[in-house]
Motif scaffolding. Structure first.
Motif, PDB file in Angstrom:
ATOM      1  N   ASP A 184       1.145  -1.174   4.714  1.00 35.22           N
ATOM      2  CA  ASP A 184       1.529  -2.588   4.717  1.00 35.22           C
ATOM      3  C   ASP A 184       1.714  -3.215   3.341  1.00 35.22           C
ATOM      4  O   ASP A 184       2.130  -4.368   3.235  1.00 35.22           O
ATOM      5  N   GLY A 185       1.388  -2.478   2.272  1.00 36.12           N
ATOM      6  CA  GLY A 185       1.499  -3.052   0.940  1.00 36.12           C
ATOM      7  C   GLY A 185       0.231  -3.761   0.522  1.00 36.12           C
ATOM      8  O   GLY A 185      -0.793  -3.712   1.208  1.00 36.12           O
ATOM      9  N   CYS A 186       0.299  -4.445  -0.623  1.00 38.33           N
ATOM     10  CA  CYS A 186      -0.896  -5.073  -1.189  1.00 38.33           C
ATOM     11  C   CYS A 186      -1.244  -6.406  -0.534  1.00 38.33           C
ATOM     12  O   CYS A 186      -2.342  -6.921  -0.707  1.00 38.33           O
ATOM     13  N   GLY A 187      -0.293  -6.988   0.170  1.00 37.39           N
ATOM     14  CA  GLY A 187      -0.568  -8.252   0.847  1.00 37.39           C
ATOM     15  C   GLY A 187      -0.594  -9.459  -0.058  1.00 37.39           C
ATOM     16  O   GLY A 187      -1.024 -10.542   0.335  1.00 37.39           O
ATOM     17  N   ARG A 188      -0.112  -9.301  -1.280  1.00 39.36           N
ATOM     18  CA  ARG A 188      -0.153 -10.426  -2.222  1.00 39.36           C
ATOM     19  C   ARG A 188       1.122 -11.252  -2.214  1.00 39.36           C
ATOM     20  O   ARG A 188       1.239 -12.233  -2.938  1.00 39.36           O
ATOM     21  N   CYS A 189       2.096 -10.840  -1.399  1.00 36.55           N
ATOM     22  CA  CYS A 189       3.311 -11.642  -1.271  1.00 36.55           C
ATOM     23  C   CYS A 189       3.815 -11.562   0.166  1.00 36.55           C
ATOM     24  O   CYS A 189       3.314 -10.780   0.976  1.00 36.55           O
ATOM     25  N   SER A 190       4.814 -12.348   0.483  1.00 37.29           N
ATOM     26  CA  SER A 190       5.322 -12.430   1.855  1.00 37.29           C
ATOM     27  C   SER A 190       6.072 -11.185   2.306  1.00 37.29           C
ATOM     28  O   SER A 190       6.389 -11.045   3.488  1.00 37.29           O
ATOM     29  N   LEU A 191       6.359 -10.257   1.382  1.00 37.87           N
ATOM     30  CA  LEU A 191       7.098  -9.048   1.735  1.00 37.87           C
ATOM     31  C   LEU A 191       6.204  -7.952   2.301  1.00 37.87           C
ATOM     32  O   LEU A 191       6.702  -6.919   2.752  1.00 37.87           O
ATOM     33  N   GLY A 192       4.883  -8.169   2.274  1.00 42.03           N
ATOM     34  CA  GLY A 192       3.954  -7.177   2.805  1.00 42.03           C
ATOM     35  C   GLY A 192       4.271  -6.833   4.250  1.00 42.03           C
ATOM     36  O   GLY A 192       4.516  -7.717   5.071  1.00 42.03           O
ATOM     37  N   GLY A 193       4.296  -5.538   4.549  1.00 45.68           N
ATOM     38  CA  GLY A 193       4.578  -5.093   5.915  1.00 45.68           C
ATOM     39  C   GLY A 193       6.042  -5.072   6.269  1.00 45.68           C
ATOM     40  O   GLY A 193       6.404  -4.750   7.408  1.00 45.68           O
ATOM     41  N   THR A 194       6.919  -5.419   5.331  1.00 47.16           N
ATOM     42  CA  THR A 194       8.360  -5.415   5.585  1.00 47.16           C
ATOM     43  C   THR A 194       9.012  -4.270   4.801  1.00 47.16           C
ATOM     44  O   THR A 194       8.434  -3.742   3.853  1.00 47.16           O
ATOM     45  N   PRO A 195      10.230  -3.884   5.174  1.00 46.17           N
ATOM     46  CA  PRO A 195      10.924  -2.812   4.446  1.00 46.17           C
ATOM     47  C   PRO A 195      11.171  -3.153   2.982  1.00 46.17           C
ATOM     48  O   PRO A 195      11.406  -2.261   2.161  1.00 46.17           O
TER      49      PRO A 195
ATOM     50  N   VAL B 251       5.900  -1.287  -2.208  1.00 44.18           N
ATOM     51  CA  VAL B 251       5.099  -0.107  -1.872  1.00 44.18           C
ATOM     52  C   VAL B 251       5.915   0.872  -1.034  1.00 44.18           C
ATOM     53  O   VAL B 251       5.861   2.081  -1.233  1.00 44.18           O
ATOM     54  N   HIS B 252       6.720   0.344  -0.109  1.00 50.04           N
ATOM     55  CA  HIS B 252       7.554   1.208   0.720  1.00 50.04           C
ATOM     56  C   HIS B 252       8.651   1.877  -0.098  1.00 50.04           C
ATOM     57  O   HIS B 252       9.030   3.025   0.166  1.00 50.04           O
ATOM     58  N   ALA B 253       9.149   1.194  -1.099  1.00 45.36           N
ATOM     59  CA  ALA B 253      10.204   1.764  -1.933  1.00 45.36           C
ATOM     60  C   ALA B 253       9.705   2.970  -2.720  1.00 45.36           C
ATOM     61  O   ALA B 253      10.495   3.849  -3.081  1.00 45.36           O
ATOM     62  N   TRP B 254       8.395   3.023  -2.970  1.00 48.00           N
ATOM     63  CA  TRP B 254       7.820   4.103  -3.773  1.00 48.00           C
ATOM     64  C   TRP B 254       6.777   4.908  -3.000  1.00 48.00           C
ATOM     65  O   TRP B 254       5.915   5.543  -3.595  1.00 48.00           O
ATOM     66  N   GLU B 255       6.889   4.909  -1.679  1.00 49.84           N
ATOM     67  CA  GLU B 255       5.852   5.550  -0.861  1.00 49.84           C
ATOM     68  C   GLU B 255       5.683   7.039  -1.190  1.00 49.84           C
ATOM     69  O   GLU B 255       4.558   7.545  -1.263  1.00 49.84           O
ATOM     70  N   LYS B 256       6.774   7.743  -1.371  1.00 55.90           N
ATOM     71  CA  LYS B 256       6.685   9.181  -1.642  1.00 55.90           C
ATOM     72  C   LYS B 256       5.937   9.435  -2.943  1.00 55.90           C
ATOM     73  O   LYS B 256       5.045  10.294  -3.024  1.00 55.90           O
ATOM     74  N   GLU B 257       6.286   8.677  -3.987  1.00 50.54           N
ATOM     75  CA  GLU B 257       5.615   8.841  -5.275  1.00 50.54           C
ATOM     76  C   GLU B 257       4.137   8.479  -5.190  1.00 50.54           C
ATOM     77  O   GLU B 257       3.275   9.165  -5.750  1.00 50.54           O
ATOM     78  N   LEU B 258       3.837   7.401  -4.482  1.00 52.70           N
ATOM     79  CA  LEU B 258       2.452   6.971  -4.325  1.00 52.70           C
ATOM     80  C   LEU B 258       1.621   8.035  -3.613  1.00 52.70           C
ATOM     81  O   LEU B 258       0.489   8.327  -4.008  1.00 52.70           O
TER      82      LEU B 258
ATOM     83  N   SER C 179      -0.482   1.897  -8.925  1.00 52.90           N
ATOM     84  CA  SER C 179       0.259   0.675  -8.600  1.00 52.90           C
ATOM     85  C   SER C 179       1.749   0.928  -8.428  1.00 52.90           C
ATOM     86  O   SER C 179       2.330   1.778  -9.105  1.00 52.90           O
ATOM     87  N   ALA C 180       2.346   0.158  -7.537  1.00 61.37           N
ATOM     88  CA  ALA C 180       3.799   0.174  -7.347  1.00 61.37           C
ATOM     89  C   ALA C 180       4.386  -1.101  -7.921  1.00 61.37           C
ATOM     90  O   ALA C 180       3.899  -2.198  -7.648  1.00 61.37           O
ATOM     91  N   PHE C 181       5.411  -0.942  -8.745  1.00 60.59           N
ATOM     92  CA  PHE C 181       6.125  -2.080  -9.291  1.00 60.59           C
ATOM     93  C   PHE C 181       7.581  -2.006  -8.839  1.00 60.59           C
ATOM     94  O   PHE C 181       7.992  -1.062  -8.166  1.00 60.59           O
ATOM     95  N   LYS C 182       8.345  -2.985  -9.223  1.00 60.10           N
ATOM     96  CA  LYS C 182       9.749  -3.016  -8.809  1.00 60.10           C
ATOM     97  C   LYS C 182      10.525  -1.823  -9.330  1.00 60.10           C
ATOM     98  O   LYS C 182      11.367  -1.261  -8.622  1.00 60.10           O
ATOM     99  N   ASP C 183      10.222  -1.407 -10.564  1.00 57.49           N
ATOM    100  CA  ASP C 183      11.022  -0.353 -11.194  1.00 57.49           C
ATOM    101  C   ASP C 183      10.299   0.970 -11.377  1.00 57.49           C
ATOM    102  O   ASP C 183      10.870   1.929 -11.887  1.00 57.49           O
ATOM    103  N   SER C 184       9.035   1.060 -10.943  1.00 59.86           N
ATOM    104  CA  SER C 184       8.291   2.301 -11.168  1.00 59.86           C
ATOM    105  C   SER C 184       6.953   2.286 -10.441  1.00 59.86           C
ATOM    106  O   SER C 184       6.535   1.264  -9.896  1.00 59.86           O
ATOM    107  N   VAL C 185       6.296   3.446 -10.493  1.00 61.54           N
ATOM    108  CA  VAL C 185       4.910   3.587 -10.047  1.00 61.54           C
ATOM    109  C   VAL C 185       4.102   3.982 -11.272  1.00 61.54           C
ATOM    110  O   VAL C 185       4.574   4.760 -12.111  1.00 61.54           O
TER     111      VAL C 185
END
Length: 210
Positions: free
Chosen positions: A14-25, A29-36, A70-76
């Protein structure tokens, strides 16, 4: 309201839950799931204990914070709390910010590059653990001396009492103000920040203290 994760499995779901995008595509976190997941596997093979702190995966040893995944917009990143004290034989460590004195990060942007780097990453993880085992107190990188902006020098020359008040501040408070003033790109913005900060400086407070 997005719920903050209670464990790393929930974070990956579900992501970190610190913004409204948590749990959405759209969650980063979802963009970098494989790396994480790849990096998590490497971390789980170490002596580190996996926890959730600040809504992200945090890895500890003997109760001490060692690193964050951590997952960021441009990297993990693997962010080492005491990375500034670690050797960097493979030139993988970066400063997370220009003024970072303790932390260093290893940045990843491609899952395919993680497995080939696994032995090196394991070496950095072990070095961070060994630093905790050593019992040594954390030592920050020595901060570079900051130059006084021209705008501040001009105001000092016009107001000696203000200069005296600024010089009476602790080194940390002085540094905070200099960073705050210098980060402005335009001269008029620097001057405005200086003038706005004067009341706090005369009171002996830092720029973000009220």
């Amino acid at each position: 309201m997005t719920l903050k994760p209670e464990n790393v499995d929930q974070y990956l779901k579900d992501g970190c839950g610190r913004c409204s995008l948590g749990g959405t595509p759209q969650c980063k976190v979802h963009a970098w799931e494989k790396e994480l997941r790849q990096l998590r596997t490497i971390l789980q093979e170490s002596e580190l204990v996996e926890e959730i702190k600040w809504s992200v995966p945090c890895y500890t040893f003997q109760g001490k914070n060692v690193l964050i995944l951590s997952a960021f917009k441009d990297s993990v990143t693997l962010s080492f709390f005491r990375g500034a004290e670690m050797e960097d034989p493979d030139q993988l460590l970066e400063k997370p910010g220009e003024n970072s004195r303790y932390a260093r990060v290893i940045r990843f942007t491609d899952a395919a590059k993680i497995d080939p780097l696994k032995p090196q990453v394991q070496g950095y993880i072990q070095a961070a653990i060994d630093l905790v085992k050593s019992g040594k107190k954390a030592v920050p990188e020595k901060a570079a001396k900051l130059e006084i902006p021209e705008e501040l020098e001009d105001i000092f020359s016009q107001e000696p009492a203000f200069k005296k008040a600024f010089e009476a501040l602790t080194p940390g408070r002085q540094r905070g103000y200099l960073l705050h003033f210098s980060s402005a790109k335009q001269s008029k913005t620097k001057t405005a920040r200086i003038l706005k900060s004067q009341p706090r400086i005369f009171k002996g407070k830092g720029w973000n203290e009220r």
